[in-house]
Design a protein around this motif. Structure first.
Motif, PDB file in Angstrom:
ATOM      1  N   LEU A 595       0.872  -1.169   0.000  1.00  0.00           N
ATOM      2  CA  LEU A 595       0.000   0.000   0.000  1.00  0.00           C
ATOM      3  C   LEU A 595       0.913   1.223   0.000  1.00  0.00           C
ATOM      4  O   LEU A 595       1.882   1.275   0.763  1.00  0.00           O
ATOM      5  N   VAL A 596       0.619   2.191  -0.844  1.00  0.00           N
ATOM      6  CA  VAL A 596       1.371   3.446  -0.820  1.00  0.00           C
ATOM      7  C   VAL A 596       0.413   4.546  -0.385  1.00  0.00           C
ATOM      8  O   VAL A 596      -0.622   4.755  -1.023  1.00  0.00           O
ATOM      9  N   GLY A 597       0.752   5.220   0.702  1.00  0.00           N
ATOM     10  CA  GLY A 597      -0.099   6.296   1.206  1.00  0.00           C
ATOM     11  C   GLY A 597      -0.821   5.879   2.481  1.00  0.00           C
ATOM     12  O   GLY A 597      -1.659   4.982   2.456  1.00  0.00           O
ATOM     13  N   GLU A 598      -0.459   6.548   3.586  1.00  0.00           N
ATOM     14  CA  GLU A 598      -1.109   6.260   4.866  1.00  0.00           C
ATOM     15  C   GLU A 598      -2.618   6.480   4.740  1.00  0.00           C
ATOM     16  O   GLU A 598      -3.055   7.365   4.012  1.00  0.00           O
ATOM     17  N   ARG A 599      -3.381   5.677   5.433  1.00  0.00           N
ATOM     18  CA  ARG A 599      -4.850   5.866   5.402  1.00  0.00           C
ATOM     19  C   ARG A 599      -5.253   6.908   6.439  1.00  0.00           C
ATOM     20  O   ARG A 599      -4.996   6.740   7.639  1.00  0.00           O
ATOM     21  N   LYS A 600      -5.866   7.965   5.974  1.00  0.00           N
ATOM     22  CA  LYS A 600      -6.256   9.058   6.875  1.00  0.00           C
ATOM     23  C   LYS A 600      -7.771   9.168   6.971  1.00  0.00           C
ATOM     24  O   LYS A 600      -8.500   8.604   6.146  1.00  0.00           O
ATOM     25  N   ASP A 601      -8.221   9.948   7.937  1.00  0.00           N
ATOM     26  CA  ASP A 601      -9.667  10.143   8.129  1.00  0.00           C
ATOM     27  C   ASP A 601     -10.168  11.133   7.076  1.00  0.00           C
ATOM     28  O   ASP A 601     -10.500  12.274   7.376  1.00  0.00           O
ATOM     29  N   GLU A 602     -10.150  10.669   5.825  1.00  0.00           N
ATOM     30  CA  GLU A 602     -10.553  11.549   4.719  1.00  0.00           C
ATOM     31  C   GLU A 602     -11.634  10.832   3.905  1.00  0.00           C
ATOM     32  O   GLU A 602     -11.389  10.353   2.818  1.00  0.00           O
ATOM     33  N   LEU A 603     -12.811  10.746   4.496  1.00  0.00           N
ATOM     34  CA  LEU A 603     -13.894  10.027   3.826  1.00  0.00           C
ATOM     35  C   LEU A 603     -15.003  10.943   3.329  1.00  0.00           C
ATOM     36  O   LEU A 603     -16.051  10.473   2.874  1.00  0.00           O
ATOM     37  N   GLY A 604     -14.768  12.260   3.415  1.00  0.00           N
ATOM     38  CA  GLY A 604     -15.749  13.196   2.861  1.00  0.00           C
ATOM     39  C   GLY A 604     -15.911  12.918   1.374  1.00  0.00           C
ATOM     40  O   GLY A 604     -14.927  12.711   0.679  1.00  0.00           O
ATOM     41  N   ALA A 605     -17.145  12.855   0.900  1.00  0.00           N
ATOM     42  CA  ALA A 605     -17.465  12.576  -0.517  1.00  0.00           C
ATOM     43  C   ALA A 605     -17.110  11.148  -0.923  1.00  0.00           C
ATOM     44  O   ALA A 605     -17.152  10.829  -2.105  1.00  0.00           O
ATOM     45  N   SER A 606     -16.758  10.300   0.045  1.00  0.00           N
ATOM     46  CA  SER A 606     -16.381   8.922  -0.303  1.00  0.00           C
ATOM     47  C   SER A 606     -17.612   8.088  -0.634  1.00  0.00           C
ATOM     48  O   SER A 606     -18.733   8.414  -0.248  1.00  0.00           O
ATOM     49  N   VAL A 607     -17.359   7.010  -1.328  1.00  0.00           N
ATOM     50  CA  VAL A 607     -18.462   6.106  -1.665  1.00  0.00           C
ATOM     51  C   VAL A 607     -19.006   5.461  -0.387  1.00  0.00           C
ATOM     52  O   VAL A 607     -20.210   5.282  -0.228  1.00  0.00           O
ATOM     53  N   TYR A 608     -18.100   5.152   0.546  1.00  0.00           N
ATOM     54  CA  TYR A 608     -18.533   4.520   1.802  1.00  0.00           C
ATOM     55  C   TYR A 608     -19.549   5.407   2.518  1.00  0.00           C
ATOM     56  O   TYR A 608     -20.617   4.941   2.926  1.00  0.00           O
ATOM     57  N   TYR A 609     -19.230   6.691   2.649  1.00  0.00           N
ATOM     58  CA  TYR A 609     -20.175   7.607   3.295  1.00  0.00           C
ATOM     59  C   TYR A 609     -21.488   7.652   2.516  1.00  0.00           C
ATOM     60  O   TYR A 609     -22.562   7.717   3.091  1.00  0.00           O
ATOM     61  N   GLN A 610     -21.378   7.645   1.206  1.00  0.00           N
ATOM     62  CA  GLN A 610     -22.615   7.698   0.408  1.00  0.00           C
ATOM     63  C   GLN A 610     -23.483   6.477   0.674  1.00  0.00           C
ATOM     64  O   GLN A 610     -24.702   6.587   0.762  1.00  0.00           O
ATOM     65  N   THR A 611     -22.841   5.309   0.840  1.00  0.00           N
ATOM     66  CA  THR A 611     -23.655   4.115   1.118  1.00  0.00           C
ATOM     67  C   THR A 611     -24.298   4.196   2.503  1.00  0.00           C
ATOM     68  O   THR A 611     -25.283   3.529   2.771  1.00  0.00           O
ATOM     69  N   LEU A 612     -23.712   5.036   3.378  1.00  0.00           N
ATOM     70  CA  LEU A 612     -24.299   5.207   4.715  1.00  0.00           C
ATOM     71  C   LEU A 612     -25.250   6.403   4.756  1.00  0.00           C
ATOM     72  O   LEU A 612     -25.831   6.705   5.794  1.00  0.00           O
ATOM     73  N   GLY A 613     -25.346   7.127   3.642  1.00  0.00           N
ATOM     74  CA  GLY A 613     -26.258   8.267   3.577  1.00  0.00           C
ATOM     75  C   GLY A 613     -25.645   9.591   3.991  1.00  0.00           C
ATOM     76  O   GLY A 613     -26.359  10.523   4.370  1.00  0.00           O
ATOM     77  N   PHE A 614     -24.307   9.689   3.963  1.00  0.00           N
ATOM     78  CA  PHE A 614     -23.653  10.940   4.345  1.00  0.00           C
ATOM     79  C   PHE A 614     -22.790  11.494   3.211  1.00  0.00           C
ATOM     80  O   PHE A 614     -22.331  10.741   2.353  1.00  0.00           O
ATOM     81  N   VAL A 615     -22.566  12.799   3.265  1.00  0.00           N
ATOM     82  CA  VAL A 615     -21.601  13.412   2.364  1.00  0.00           C
ATOM     83  C   VAL A 615     -20.258  13.559   3.090  1.00  0.00           C
ATOM     84  O   VAL A 615     -19.209  13.240   2.560  1.00  0.00           O
ATOM     85  N   GLY A 616     -20.346  14.024   4.367  1.00  0.00           N
ATOM     86  CA  GLY A 616     -19.116  14.202   5.145  1.00  0.00           C
ATOM     87  C   GLY A 616     -18.400  15.482   4.795  1.00  0.00           C
ATOM     88  O   GLY A 616     -18.840  16.251   3.933  1.00  0.00           O
ATOM     89  N   ARG A 617     -17.294  15.715   5.481  1.00  0.00           N
ATOM     90  CA  ARG A 617     -16.615  16.994   5.287  1.00  0.00           C
ATOM     91  C   ARG A 617     -15.115  16.849   4.976  1.00  0.00           C
ATOM     92  O   ARG A 617     -14.541  17.656   4.254  1.00  0.00           O
ATOM     93  N   ASN A 618     -14.500  15.803   5.535  1.00  0.00           N
ATOM     94  CA  ASN A 618     -13.040  15.680   5.380  1.00  0.00           C
ATOM     95  C   ASN A 618     -12.680  15.074   4.036  1.00  0.00           C
ATOM     96  O   ASN A 618     -12.575  13.872   3.898  1.00  0.00           O
ATOM     97  N   ILE A 619     -12.534  15.912   3.026  1.00  0.00           N
ATOM     98  CA  ILE A 619     -12.106  15.324   1.755  1.00  0.00           C
ATOM     99  C   ILE A 619     -10.582  15.298   1.717  1.00  0.00           C
ATOM    100  O   ILE A 619      -9.921  16.031   2.451  1.00  0.00           O
ATOM    101  N   PRO A 620     -10.008  14.425   0.898  1.00  0.00           N
ATOM    102  CA  PRO A 620      -8.550  14.297   0.886  1.00  0.00           C
ATOM    103  C   PRO A 620      -7.851  15.637   0.663  1.00  0.00           C
ATOM    104  O   PRO A 620      -8.226  16.409  -0.220  1.00  0.00           O
ATOM    105  N   LYS A 621      -6.865  15.873   1.523  1.00  0.00           N
ATOM    106  CA  LYS A 621      -6.075  17.100   1.436  1.00  0.00           C
ATOM    107  C   LYS A 621      -4.644  16.659   1.191  1.00  0.00           C
ATOM    108  O   LYS A 621      -3.876  16.460   2.116  1.00  0.00           O
TER     109      LYS A 621
END
Lengths: 742, 241
Positions: A595-621
């Protein structure tokens, strides 16, 4: 007309379907010292439309980097050109055909492809590929029509489809996005420009139109593209009619034309007739010269008004300025050798006027002057400084405890989501193989690859990929654009190709609304910053150049809400030897997975959030410096043969990436996600922080010296996905979900 | 041997087909539809490449099949010259009635709309079913190889009673769709268009005229996924002349 009251004038303009404002009409009258004729009004209606004049965007677009040592031609003509290998150049263009596709999906999409390939061809180039980034809402009629239209044009024309990307989201319900990209090949000395050459000072030049007989289709198309689509006034007549059959023949005839002018050693101006029709095409080749045209000489169906001949956007036409010495040869080539009149009714090549030394733009109809304007005024356009107003992000991260305890279901939900699942049902309806130079096809890797020079014994390859996550723009239009540039580059690097240039199509709402204009400006700023930081690998002192592009405003619904901002980025890359390029499926069992790239709390706009019904805020920075280092290093590692397969992490997160590699490779994977980040397990799997998954050649793990690279497991012969202590699912189950057959 | 690659308006695979043929050192040129048909008589091999001749008007291939240059090709076919129709070229040959040609120039089969999809482009597997035609000189019966298809109307069908049996008996069924392991299964996507008897390529009685839907010119070289297709072009060298 101008003597009437304001309201009356406005009404009259509306009746004429002219989108110019009252102020603009006044401005025109002042500039020419008289009231404009009807034909002139329609010409300005096209030339001063947002589509042709970039009146809201041009001051902002100046930000974008466009120059670099590999750039032969930047923005300004129909397409951009970069150096490919030796004297050979890559020609690229990127457009939108959003409004026509919403109104008439098949015709709109088909003429989108039809238009973009002309942009490439008129530079003297052979068209070697097209791509189609699409954004849909829920309307199946539009989805089906657009896909059939893209294939319905490209397949018979004989240009391979090299992919695109597709997103579904409700903001596109009333306004789909159909972007089109085309690639071409030309030898540097054979580039043809769309300006009348200087030698026209000394030798006589005539204006020749070639192609389909002019009809009323697409009349006012350019201004139609520059308005809000209002369902109450669906203007089907503003959409053009596609004829790929004629284009197929026309392109072959053009190839002979290019050979002819080379043989005769003459210079011509050549331009496609697209937005704004004859008016834009003929005036824009003018430059320091003038043009005089007799409209009755234009091959046409009977009974057209002069303004329709001038501004209709009939497809499959080109305009050229040629020295009089070769006119007979040109006419014979099209009308006899290639029999245009027998291919499509009244199609032909015809002399319609001449080049003037004085820079005036004169149109006559049966001898009567219907337009007489300075060329500079016609093509000069106008410009507005629009107001901007930032939008406060209204989305929040979901509560910490929200998430799933059932990881298996979560995985199945994510990989079967329409924005993640296999798009084979789309691309298998496109001819991806025609021309016989396709090396990597859509669906086989993060970008496609063609070998345009292989017949000349040169094994150089051209890669391309297009990207942009619409939902990210709802949260942060600046970071969205940064991420789009980054992902497009990552995708090209994933096969081992080096990014060499970008094109963009900036799809936004109404620029007269300060919020929409702010989104646009943030997008351009994001692209610019990303290009500066993700510089050219071979010329580190130069930012990644944006060599061609398009702005599409007024994409909103009848209720006045904008689409999700969509700065769609296409990245083009070069690989010196196509045999070094890699695809994304796992190649063999027992190989280390990184894996290249640490996994961060950047799930804003992610598909996972969408499947849970959220948009979220933390998009990848993204940390662009680290990303650039990784991209450049991965390209080298692939070309050195240490990486066997590579797939970038984007929609659906790292687990989706691994699943796709396993499904396509018909192998399994066993991984451990300890130590790849400190966030919750589900978030680690689904975070859309940029990164890569690599299958590394056994024994060469030590070569993988990248920022934040983690050896997370191995490929296995059993067709299973095993995540230590968490998951054990048969690949077959995953495949069914991903293929949409579960 | 001198081969003409026929270019109708709407043909779109002539250039790569030319590249494949030239690569096996066969003299070859593109022949435009409006050249005098008589000039064709100087050639001794013919390829009708893929594309959308005459815009697929009426039915794919039918208009091209009525053109004067097809008459010339049919005459040369009767003399035993090799004629290869690929994709749209196969449609032209079927429409002209020289394949399967049990009754010469009578249309006995059709290439109709794919059974399961519209236009469909993918890599599939073929099995060599008969070696009667010299086009397959470099193959063995039972050889399986991958090759791409790209068509909307590629489903071989016939209404003529007993025709299929006769074609099988005559060894005219040259190529059949199969799995990677060579198993013939009549389901999507193994049989991508639903052709009767999984037929992908068929010849005339004598074996000198071959109509096939898959594209051998797209599976000719190392940079393609497979280079088995080149052997079909090379097979043209095995015709006596």
């Amino acid at each position: 007309m101008l003597k009437k009251g304001d309201e009356e004038i406005k009404k009259e303009l509306k009746n004429l379907n002219i989108s110019l404002t009252l102020d603009e009409v006044r401005k025109i009258s002042k500039a020419i010292g008289r009231e404009p004729s009807i034909v002139e009004l329609y010409i300005f209606n096209a030339e001063w439309s947002e589509h042709c004049s970039y009146k809201s965007s041009r001051n902002v677009l100046k930000m974008l980097p466009t120059k670099a040592p590999n750039v032969v031609l930047g923005p300004g003509e129909d397409a951009g050109i970069v150096r490919l290998f030796d004297k050979y150049c890559l020609v690229v263009a990127h457009e939108s055909h959003n409004h026509p596709s919403q109104v008439l999906p098949y015709e709109g999409a088909a003429t989108g492809i039809g238009g973009i390939v002309r942009d490439i061809n008129c530079m003297g180039a052979e068209v070697i590929g097209v791509c189609d980034p699409l954004r849909f809402g829920e309307n199946e009629y539009i989805i089906k029509g657009v896909i059939e239209g893209v294939g319905g044009y490209g397949n018979p024309l004989g240009v391979p489809n090299l992919g695109g990307d597709t997103y579904f989201n409700s903001s596109f319900n009333d306004n789909c996005l159909v972007n089109v990209i085309a690639l071409g090949l030309v030898s540097e000395e054979d580039i043809i420009h769309s300006k009348i050459p200087d030698c026209a000072k000394d030798i006589p030049y005539s204006i020749v139109i070639i192609g389909k007989a002019t009809d009323a289709s697409g009349f006012c198309g350019a201004s139609f593209a520059s308005e809000i689509l209002d369902s109450a006034k669906e203007r089907k007549e503003a959409v053009q009619v596609p004829d790929p059959f004629l284009k197929n023949v026309l392109f072959k005839a053009n190839k002979e034309l290019f050979r002819l002018i080379k043989e005769k050693n003459v210079e011509i101006a050549f331009k496609d007739l697209g937005g704004g029709g004859l008016a834009c095409g003929t005036s824009e080749i003018g430059g320091d010269f003038g043009i005089e045209i007799e409209l009755s000489l234009v091959p046409q169906i009977e009974g057209l008004l002069p303004e329709v001949i001038t501004c209709s956007e009939t497809q499959e036409r080109f305009i050229m300025a040629v020295p009089d010495s070769i006119i007979d040869d040109v006419l014979k080539l099209y009308n006899e050798d290639w029999e245009l009149p027998n291919i499509s009714e009244k199609a032909s090549a015809a002399v319609i006027g001449k080049v003037l030394k004085e820079p005036r733009y004169i149109l006559r109809h049966n001898g009567k002057t219907v337009c007489d304007l300075p060329v500079s005024l016609v093509v000069g356009g106008i410009s507005y400084d629009r107001e901007e107003m930032p939008i406060e992000c209204r989305y929040e991260e979901p509560d910490q405890e929200i998430g799933t305890k059932n990881l298996k279901d979560a995985i199945l939900n994510v990989i079967s989501h329409p924005n993640v699942s296999s798009k084979k049902w789309i691309y298998s309806s496109y001819d991806m193989e025609v021309q016989g130079k396709t090396v990597i096809r859509p669906g086989e890797a993060d970008s496609s690859l063609i070998a345009p020079l292989i017949e000349k014994g040169i094994s150089v390859g051209v890669a391309c990929s297009c990207d942009c996550n619409p939902l990210q723009g709802r949260i942060d239009p600046y970071l969205q654009a940064v991420n789009a540039v980054l992902e497009a580059q990552r995708n090209v690097a994933s096969i081992g190709a080096t990014p060499v240039c970008l094109t963009d199509c900036l799809n936004y709402g109404n620029p007269e609304k300060p919020e929409a204009f702010w989104q646009f400006k943030e997008g351009v700023r994001g692209i610019t910053d990303a290009c500066k930081e993700l510089w050219l690998k071979d010329y580190p002192e130069y930012p990644m150049p944006v060599v061609s592009g398009n702005v599409s405003f007024y994409n909103e619904s009848s209720s006045g809400t904008s689409i999700d901002p969509s700065p769609i980025i296409a990245c083009f890359g070069i690989i010196r030897d196509i045999s070094k390029a890699i695809t994304m499926e796992f190649k063999d069992s027992g190989n280390p997975i990184f894996l290249v790239g640490e996994r961060k709390d950047e799930l804003g706009a992610s598909v996972y959030y969408q499947t849970l019904g959220f948009v979220g805020r933390n998009i990848p920075k993204p940390d662009l410096e680290k990303e650039r280092e990784n991209i450049h290093k991965i390209i080298e590692l692939i070309n050195d043969g240490f990486i066997l397969s590579c797939h970038d992490i984007s929609d659906g997160g790292m687990i989706t990436t691994i699943i796709e590699m396993a499904i396509l490779g018909d192998l399994g994977a066993e991984i451990d996600i300890e130590g790849i980040g400190t966030i919750r397990e589900d978030k680690r799997l689904f975070s859309e922080t940029p990164g890569f998954i690599l299958e590394v050649k056994k024994g060469y793990e030590g070569k993988i010296k990248l920022n934040q690279a983690y050896h997370i497991g191995y490929t296995i012969p059993e067709k299973k996905l095993i995540i230590k202590d968490l998951i054990d699912i048969p690949i077959d189950t995953l495949k069914k979900a991903w293929m949409g057959t579960l | 041997m001198r081969v003409a690659v026929i270019q109708f308006p709407g043909t779109n695979c002539e250039y790569e087909t030319l590249v494949s043929v030239k690569s096996v050192e066969i003299d070859c040129e593109i022949f435009r539809w409006n050249r005098p048909a008589d000039e064709l008589l100087e050639f001794d091999g013919f390829i009708i490449p893929g594309g959308f001749s005459y815009q697929d008007r009426v039915r794919a291939g039918v208009i091209a099949s009525k053109k004067p240059i097809m008459k010339a090709i049919m005459k040369k076919a009767e003399d035993g010259c090799p004629v290869l129709g690929i994709c749209n070229g196969a449609q032209v040959l079927i429409e002209s009635g020289i394949v399967p040609g049990i009754e010469w120039t009578k249309v006995e089969m059709a290439l109709t709309f794919n059974r399961w999809t519209g236009f469909f482009c993918d890599w599939i597997y073929l099995k060599v079913w008969s070696k009667k035609s010299p086009f397959f000189s470099l193959f063995s019966i039972g050889d399986v190889f991958p090759i791409p298809i790209a068509h909307g109307e590629g489903r071989f069908v016939t209404q003529k009673e007993g025709l299929l049996d006769r074609l099988i008996r005559n060894e005219q069924v040259a190529l059949r769709y199969c799995t990677e392991d060579g198993e013939i299964i009549d389901e999507f996507p193994i049989n991508p268009n639903g052709s009767v008897f999984n037929i992908a390529g068929i010849t005339n009685k004598e074996g000198n005229v071959l109509a096939m839907m898959p594209h051998p010119e797209r599976a000719s070289f190392a940079y393609h996924k497979s280079s088995s297709g080149i052997k079909i072009f090379e097979g043209m060298k095995f015709f006596k002349k």
